[in-house]
Design a protein around this motif. Structure first.
Motif: not given
Length: 133
Positions: A55-57, A59, A20, A9
């Motif tokens: 975070p969504e991405e 996950r 990521q 992040a």
């Protein structure tokens, strides 16, 4: 895993995707290790809690890349999300491959058409090409 997510992040925009991806791989490895060690991740969090904290991405990346043995330890809702993501990803890959094949076929047909036109001398491009010779 949480430290890897925080590092991802905090990474600059250009490096964020690679960060990521690395964090997702680390999280998937940690989740797999936790599953093999009896289901409790470092710090007492279970796989679902660890993955849900991302975070969504991130996950989604973890759910796409996680081993089936890890997914089997997750609640049904996360397993369903993983199946949906994997199906969507597979569909996008098929569309991408089909588009590439269609593009290659169209380019080959266009090249064949140009050769035919060149031989017949029927197009302005063929006439121009003859002038250049």
């Amino acid at each position: 895993a949480a430290a890897a997510a925080a590092a991802a992040a905090a990474a600059p925009e250009g490096e964020r995707t690679e960060a990521q991806r690395a964090a997702a791989e680390a999280a998937a490895a940690a989740a797999q290790a936790a599953a093999q060690a009896g289901g409790a991740a470092q710090g007492g969090m279970d796989n679902a809690s660890v993955i849900a904290s991302f975070p969504e991405e991130l996950r989604q990346e973890v759910l796409l890349s996680a081993d089936e043995s890890v997914l089997a330890t997750l609640p049904e809702a996360l397993q369903a999300e993983a199946r949906t993501l994997r199906e969507r990803h597979a569909q996008q890959m098929r569309q991408f491959q089909n588009a590439g094949a269609a593009r290659a076929a169209a380019e080959a047909a266009a090249a064949d058409g140009m050769e035919d036109d060149d031989e017949a001398g029927g197009t302005a491009a063929a006439a121009f090409s003859r002038q250049l010779r």
